[in-house]
Design a protein around this motif. Sequence first.
Motif, PDB file in Angstrom:
ATOM      1  N   LYS A  34       0.481   4.707  -2.459  1.00  0.00           N
ATOM      2  CA  LYS A  34       0.592   6.047  -1.987  1.00  0.00           C
ATOM      3  C   LYS A  34       1.717   7.031  -2.254  1.00  0.00           C
ATOM      4  CE  LYS A  34      -1.876   7.326   1.128  1.00  0.00           C
ATOM      5  NZ  LYS A  34      -3.318   8.112   0.772  1.00  0.00           N
ATOM      6  N   GLN A  58      -3.731   8.592  -6.696  1.00  0.00           N
ATOM      7  CA  GLN A  58      -4.448   8.719  -5.353  1.00  0.00           C
ATOM      8  C   GLN A  58      -6.248   8.879  -5.942  1.00  0.00           C
ATOM      9  OE1 GLN A  58      -2.870   7.615  -2.743  1.00  0.00           O
ATOM     10  NE2 GLN A  58      -1.336   7.978  -4.216  1.00  0.00           N
ATOM     11  N   GLN A  90      -6.783   0.194   2.323  1.00  0.00           N
ATOM     12  CA  GLN A  90      -6.819   1.547   2.840  1.00  0.00           C
ATOM     13  C   GLN A  90      -8.049   1.686   4.081  1.00  0.00           C
ATOM     14  OE1 GLN A  90      -9.715   4.169   0.403  1.00  0.00           O
ATOM     15  NE2 GLN A  90      -8.015   5.451   0.474  1.00  0.00           N
ATOM     16  N   SER A  99      -4.127   2.665   7.430  1.00  0.00           N
ATOM     17  CA  SER A  99      -5.324   3.434   8.008  1.00  0.00           C
ATOM     18  C   SER A  99      -5.219   4.049   9.287  1.00  0.00           C
ATOM     19  CB  SER A  99      -6.196   2.245   7.902  1.00  0.00           C
ATOM     20  OG  SER A  99      -6.299   1.244   8.947  1.00  0.00           O
ATOM     21  N   PHE A 133       0.898  -1.288  -0.096  1.00  0.00           N
ATOM     22  CA  PHE A 133      -0.166   0.008  -0.068  1.00  0.00           C
ATOM     23  C   PHE A 133       0.914   1.227   0.028  1.00  0.00           C
ATOM     24  CE2 PHE A 133      -3.064   3.184   1.923  1.00  0.00           C
ATOM     25  CZ  PHE A 133      -3.988   3.039   1.036  1.00  0.00           C
TER      26      PHE A 133
END
Length: 570
Positions: free
Chosen positions: A271, A276, A298, A304, A267
Motif C-alpha cells: 500500500k 495500486q 485486501q 480491510s 500488505f
Amino acid sequence: KAIAASMHRGAKTVWELASMRVSTLLNTPSAPEGSNFIQVLDLAQSFIKMGEAFTRMEATALRGHVAKINATFFGAKQRRQLDVLCMMLEKEMWQRLPYEVVPHIRQELRRSAREAALPSAQRNSAQAFLNQGKDDGMFQTWVEGQNPFTDVERKSMDEFHRGKGEGVAAGEAELEEEEEDEELHGDFIDEETQSTNTHAKAGSRRELKVNSTEVHEGLSSTRPTITAASVHFLRCLAEYMWLTWTMGRGSSIVFAATKQLFDCYFFFIFKAFGKQEALEKGSNDLTPRLHQTLLRLQKHGVWSARKLEQQASAADPWSYTSSGNMYGLKERCAAIESLHTIADELKRVRPVLESHLGVANQKDIEQFFSRTVDAVEDLREHIYKAAAKLLLSVEWLLEEIGDSEKIGASKKYDRKELGMQHNPWVDRLINEFKQFGAKVACADVPPQTATLLWEYAAESTADLMVDGFSRVRKCTEMGRGCMSLDLQVILQWVKKQMNSTGREPNMRIVDNYIKAFYVPETELLHWTMTHPEYTRPQIIALINQISSAHNWPRRRRTDLLAQIEESLMH
C-alpha cells in the motif's frame, strides 16, 4: 521403602489436590495478563512436568485447563501486539537502524527458537518414560535439581527484551550461533507420535539451508536491514516461538497470530510503495502469486477493517515518496528489505513450527510459506521495478524512436547505407541513465539493490525501445543495422555501470525483435507463435516493416497477417 511406597500410593491424590489449587489460582483475572503472561505460562509448564514426573501420569486435565486459559489471554495479547504493529507501520519513516541493533535481536530470536525446539522433546517426557516401562528416576531429577520456582535465572520476556536475558555476552552468542542453528534444525518432534527423529527430515533441513543461502540469510547476512517496525515484529516472533512449546497443542493459535502479523506487514508495504492500479483487472504488473495474495489480504486482511492513515498530513505537501525525495528510493529499499529479512527468519524457524503443529497443520504451514512468504520476492521485484520507472524519465523514447510527423523524423531507419554514427536519441537516453545512476548512488542503497535497480531500469527501457521500433513506418535492411548499432551503444554503456556486479543488462527482447526482420518468410508464422513476449501491435508492425522493405504484394502480406491473427487467437 515403606514411606516411598506410601507416597507412591497417595501420589495421585496429592497431585489432584495440588493441581486444583493451581487451577484456582490460574482462574484469577490478574494471573496471566500483561508482562506476567509469559512468566505464568512458564511456571505452569514447570509445575505440570514436575507433577507428571511425580505421578508417572500425564496431567491431561491441568494441561487442558492451562491451554484454555492460554487461548483466552493470548487472544487479548495478540490484539495488542497487532495494534502496536499497525501504529508503528503507519508512523514508520523507514529509516534503516544501525547494525549495532542486529546482534541483540538475532541472539534473542535464535535463543527463543532453540528453546522452542529442544524442550518440546521433553514436554511429554513423562508419558514417554512410562511407555518405556520405567517407573522411577524422573522425579528424582527434579528433587536434586534447583527449585524452578525460585530460580534466579528465570526472566520474563519483558526483561528479556530489555537485554537482561540470561547474561550471555553478545560476543559469546556470535560464536555459538552456528551451533544454535544446528540445534534448531537438529531434532524433529512428531506431535502425533511424540517421537524424536534427527534424520527423518535431514533432506528438508538441507534444503532449507540451501534455500536460505541462495537469497539472503536474514539477520545472519552481512548487512541485514531492520527498521523500528521490523524490530517489533521480530521480537513478537521470538516471543511467539517460545510460546509454541509452552502452549502445547494450542500452539496453532500462535502460528495463526504470526501469520496475521506478517500479513499486516506485507500488505502495508504494498500500500505504501506498490502500484495500486496493479490490482485492477487487465493489469500485468503483478505475478499471479502476488496478485492472488494481495487480493486475499485486501479482502480479508487487517487493513480491510482498518483505514490507513496518511504518511504525511494534508497540510504538508512533502512526502517521503515525492519526486523531491527521489520517490522514496531509500525508504522503499529499507521497507522491502526489512520485510525480506523477516521472511528469511520465518523460513529459518519453519522446522520448529512444523514439529510443534504436527501433521494436521502441515497444509496450513505449506500454504502460508508458498503463497505469502515466498511472494515477498515477487513484491520486492514489483516495488523495485516501480521505483526504477519513476527514477528513469524516458517517456519521450517512443516518439523519438518511432516515426513522427516532424520533418526528417521518418527517415531515421529508412536508409540505403549503413552509417557509423548512432542516432541522437541514444545520447539523450544515456544522459537519462547517468542521472538515474546519480540518484541511486545518492540514496546509498546496498550494492545488491543497486544492481537490481539497474537491471529493472534496463528491462523497462528495453520494453519502450521495442514499442518505439514498432512505430517505425519504413525500415530497410540498412536501417535495421542502424537499430542494432543504437542498441549496442546503449548496451555497452549500461554494461559498464553494472560491470562490478558481474551481471549484464537484459535487453534480449530488443535484439530479438530487431533480428526478426531477417527471419525467412516461411518461418515468420512459427516465429510469432514462439515469441509470446511481443504484443499483437508489435508483431503486426514487424510484418508491415518486412513486407514494405521487400515489396511484397498486398495479398501476400494480408494472407500472412490473417494466419498470424488466427494463431494469436488460440
